[in-house]
Design a protein around this motif. Sequence first.
Motif, PDB file in Angstrom:
ATOM      1  N   CYS A  69      38.148  47.273  25.062  1.00 40.00           N
ATOM      2  CA  CYS A  69      37.847  48.641  24.652  1.00 40.00           C
ATOM      3  C   CYS A  69      36.936  49.310  25.675  1.00 40.00           C
ATOM      4  N   GLY A  70      37.157  50.595  25.893  1.00 43.67           N
ATOM      5  CA  GLY A  70      36.334  51.338  26.836  1.00 43.67           C
ATOM      6  C   GLY A  70      35.251  52.156  26.176  1.00 43.67           C
ATOM      7  N   ASN A  71      34.881  51.797  24.946  1.00 41.50           N
ATOM      8  CA  ASN A  71      33.855  52.545  24.225  1.00 41.50           C
ATOM      9  C   ASN A  71      32.465  52.033  24.577  1.00 41.50           C
ATOM     10  N   TYR A  72      31.557  52.957  24.772  1.00 39.56           N
ATOM     11  CA  TYR A  72      30.176  52.638  25.093  1.00 39.56           C
ATOM     12  C   TYR A  72      29.265  53.364  24.120  1.00 39.56           C
ATOM     13  N   TYR A  73      28.205  52.673  23.725  1.00 40.54           N
ATOM     14  CA  TYR A  73      27.273  53.211  22.752  1.00 40.54           C
ATOM     15  C   TYR A  73      25.912  53.368  23.409  1.00 40.54           C
ATOM     16  N   PHE A  74      25.220  54.442  23.052  1.00 45.83           N
ATOM     17  CA  PHE A  74      23.903  54.718  23.599  1.00 45.83           C
ATOM     18  C   PHE A  74      22.907  54.695  22.440  1.00 45.83           C
ATOM     19  N   TYR A  75      22.136  53.623  22.426  1.00 51.66           N
ATOM     20  CA  TYR A  75      21.228  53.333  21.314  1.00 51.66           C
ATOM     21  C   TYR A  75      19.799  53.594  21.771  1.00 51.66           C
ATOM     22  N   SER A  76      19.141  54.547  21.138  1.00 52.33           N
ATOM     23  CA  SER A  76      17.816  54.944  21.594  1.00 52.33           C
ATOM     24  C   SER A  76      16.742  54.051  21.002  1.00 52.33           C
ATOM     25  N   THR A  77      15.561  54.108  21.598  1.00 51.46           N
ATOM     26  CA  THR A  77      14.431  53.350  21.089  1.00 51.46           C
ATOM     27  C   THR A  77      13.965  53.879  19.741  1.00 51.46           C
ATOM     28  N   LEU A  78      14.548  54.989  19.289  1.00 53.72           N
ATOM     29  CA  LEU A  78      14.282  55.491  17.944  1.00 53.72           C
ATOM     30  C   LEU A  78      15.140  54.772  16.912  1.00 53.72           C
ATOM     31  N   GLU A  79      15.853  53.709  17.350  1.00 56.96           N
ATOM     32  CA  GLU A  79      16.691  52.889  16.488  1.00 56.96           C
ATOM     33  C   GLU A  79      17.857  53.678  15.910  1.00 56.96           C
ATOM     34  N   GLU A  80      18.500  54.458  16.740  1.00 61.30           N
ATOM     35  CA  GLU A  80      19.690  55.169  16.294  1.00 61.30           C
ATOM     36  C   GLU A  80      20.624  55.393  17.475  1.00 61.30           C
ATOM     37  N   ILE A  81      21.907  55.408  17.186  1.00 61.51           N
ATOM     38  CA  ILE A  81      22.895  55.718  18.213  1.00 61.51           C
ATOM     39  C   ILE A  81      23.041  57.226  18.279  1.00 61.51           C
ATOM     40  N   PHE A  82      22.787  57.792  19.451  1.00 63.17           N
ATOM     41  CA  PHE A  82      22.911  59.239  19.542  1.00 63.17           C
ATOM     42  C   PHE A  82      24.271  59.662  20.060  1.00 63.17           C
ATOM     43  N   ASP A  83      25.021  58.723  20.661  1.00 62.04           N
ATOM     44  CA  ASP A  83      26.369  59.094  21.077  1.00 62.04           C
ATOM     45  C   ASP A  83      27.219  57.875  21.362  1.00 62.04           C
ATOM     46  N   GLU A  84      28.515  58.084  21.246  1.00 60.39           N
ATOM     47  CA  GLU A  84      29.520  57.081  21.575  1.00 60.39           C
ATOM     48  C   GLU A  84      30.504  57.753  22.527  1.00 60.39           C
ATOM     49  N   LEU A  85      30.730  57.128  23.670  1.00 63.00           N
ATOM     50  CA  LEU A  85      31.593  57.727  24.680  1.00 63.00           C
ATOM     51  C   LEU A  85      32.669  56.742  25.104  1.00 63.00           C
ATOM     52  N   ASN A  86      33.844  57.251  25.367  1.00 62.88           N
ATOM     53  CA  ASN A  86      34.904  56.457  25.969  1.00 62.88           C
ATOM     54  C   ASN A  86      34.848  56.698  27.469  1.00 62.88           C
ATOM     55  N   LEU A  87      34.609  55.634  28.230  1.00 61.36           N
ATOM     56  CA  LEU A  87      34.399  55.752  29.665  1.00 61.36           C
ATOM     57  C   LEU A  87      35.383  54.857  30.410  1.00 61.36           C
ATOM     58  N   PRO A  88      36.621  55.317  30.545  1.00 62.46           N
ATOM     59  CA  PRO A  88      37.606  54.500  31.273  1.00 62.46           C
ATOM     60  C   PRO A  88      37.233  54.306  32.732  1.00 62.46           C
ATOM     61  N   GLU A  89      36.352  55.165  33.263  1.00 63.78           N
ATOM     62  CA  GLU A  89      35.935  55.037  34.661  1.00 63.78           C
ATOM     63  C   GLU A  89      35.200  53.721  34.924  1.00 63.78           C
ATOM     64  N   LEU A  90      34.672  53.110  33.862  1.00 64.93           N
ATOM     65  CA  LEU A  90      33.892  51.884  34.034  1.00 64.93           C
ATOM     66  C   LEU A  90      34.719  50.621  33.818  1.00 64.93           C
ATOM     67  N   ARG A  91      35.984  50.787  33.511  1.00 62.30           N
ATOM     68  CA  ARG A  91      36.808  49.611  33.249  1.00 62.30           C
ATOM     69  C   ARG A  91      36.871  48.718  34.493  1.00 62.30           C
ATOM     70  N   GLY A  92      36.592  47.426  34.301  1.00 63.73           N
ATOM     71  CA  GLY A  92      36.624  46.481  35.417  1.00 63.73           C
ATOM     72  C   GLY A  92      35.417  46.561  36.323  1.00 63.73           C
ATOM     73  N   SER A  93      34.322  47.191  35.867  1.00 60.95           N
ATOM     74  CA  SER A  93      33.138  47.359  36.717  1.00 60.95           C
ATOM     75  C   SER A  93      31.908  46.739  36.081  1.00 60.95           C
ATOM     76  N   ARG A  94      31.015  46.263  36.928  1.00 64.00           N
ATOM     77  CA  ARG A  94      29.654  45.966  36.522  1.00 64.00           C
ATOM     78  C   ARG A  94      28.822  47.204  36.825  1.00 64.00           C
ATOM     79  N   TYR A  95      27.694  47.337  36.149  1.00 64.09           N
ATOM     80  CA  TYR A  95      26.906  48.552  36.363  1.00 64.09           C
ATOM     81  C   TYR A  95      25.438  48.271  36.081  1.00 64.09           C
ATOM     82  N   TRP A  96      24.596  49.090  36.705  1.00 60.36           N
ATOM     83  CA  TRP A  96      23.148  48.982  36.589  1.00 60.36           C
ATOM     84  C   TRP A  96      22.588  50.342  36.176  1.00 60.36           C
ATOM     85  N   GLY A  97      21.624  50.346  35.264  1.00 66.35           N
ATOM     86  CA  GLY A  97      21.071  51.587  34.742  1.00 66.35           C
ATOM     87  C   GLY A  97      19.948  52.143  35.603  1.00 66.35           C
ATOM     88  N   SER A  98      19.479  53.328  35.220  1.00 58.46           N
ATOM     89  CA  SER A  98      18.404  53.992  35.953  1.00 58.46           C
ATOM     90  C   SER A  98      17.672  54.950  35.024  1.00 58.46           C
TER      91      SER A  98
END
Length: 367
Positions: A69-98
């Motif tokens: 699945c290409g779904n990604y969840y963004f879970y804030s330190t407020l203990e809630e998910i503020f968004d869910e995004l489908n990101l096919p651009e990341l399929r088959g990739s490793r990634y690092w945050g900033s």
Amino acid sequence: MLSKEKTIADVSSWANIFDDLLRRIASLTRSPRHHIRMTAVCRSWRASLTDQKINFPAVCLMLREGGNCGNYYFYSTLEEIFDELNLPELRGSRYWGSPFGWLVTHGFNCEIRLFNPFSRASFPLPKNHAFMEKLMLSINPEEPNSNCIVFAIYWDFLDRGRIGFAKPGDLAWRTLSYDGDDDDDGFKFLIDDAIYFKGNFYGCLNSGEIVLFEDLHGAHPKAVEFASRPPRFHGGCTCYLFALGENLCMTYRDPYDDDDDYEYKGYTIFKLDMDTKSWKRIYSLGDRSLFLGNCCTFTVAAADYPGCKPNCIYSTEESIHVEGIYIYDVEKNRDKDIGLEPFPISQRVEQILPSLSSPVWIIPYPL
């Protein structure tokens, strides 16, 4: 009841709404979810809102749903998910945050890119066929006249701990040499982390020394020794560099052996005097929260980011599961060893299947 023709006409008129009015509406939403949804309405809305600045004061965990699945969840330190995004651009990739709202991605095809999962903007970087251990951003690539540099810590076929750097649009990575001594095994120097601090780039070696990266825009970029290791430094632990006010700091996890049960307990923190090059152990981060793991190492003022605890370290080190995320309270552990506390996860996050992609820290809309 409206006719079908009337509905289509209304959609067309909404697509032609004045830019100033649309941007005004977007500014009043004060919600990343609404902003993202507005940019998805049509091309004209997306174009109008491309440069719309929206501040969302939260540090988030980016979590990938398991399977293909290409779904990604963004879970804030407020203990809630503020968004869910489908990101096919990341399929088959490793990634690092900033902390800038951008990811650095490395695909199976060896392509490396800067990618913003919210605006879908991206910048290409040179290919690299080595095993990437960590990719880090120096500054926000969207800043005016940005001279963003991406650092890569990677393993080559014969060399360990090599480091290279590149800017968006470059045709090849440039590598850094080191004037210091090789280790006893004859390997290249092992570097754990790097940071852009007060106009210069610094790195920390696995042995505890700090190096300064020089001549990055010249013909012979290199790493030169800047400071020796801290006193009573215990080697063999991953070191992290971060800024704390006017000082450069380093932290690493403390191992201990209790009845043959080898674990990690807590963190040791040192502050470097930039003038005397001397180290001092410190026992407080003040009002800052520190984020470590599969991301650029960074701190935030806890008061500016609801849900963040001051004087705490948030870690996703060596974890590909949500259950492996911890908080270390520096103040509580000053006089006694309490250890790492589990990161509070809501029931909704617990339902997200684990994947081979490590959770990463990211600030979607930095202040």
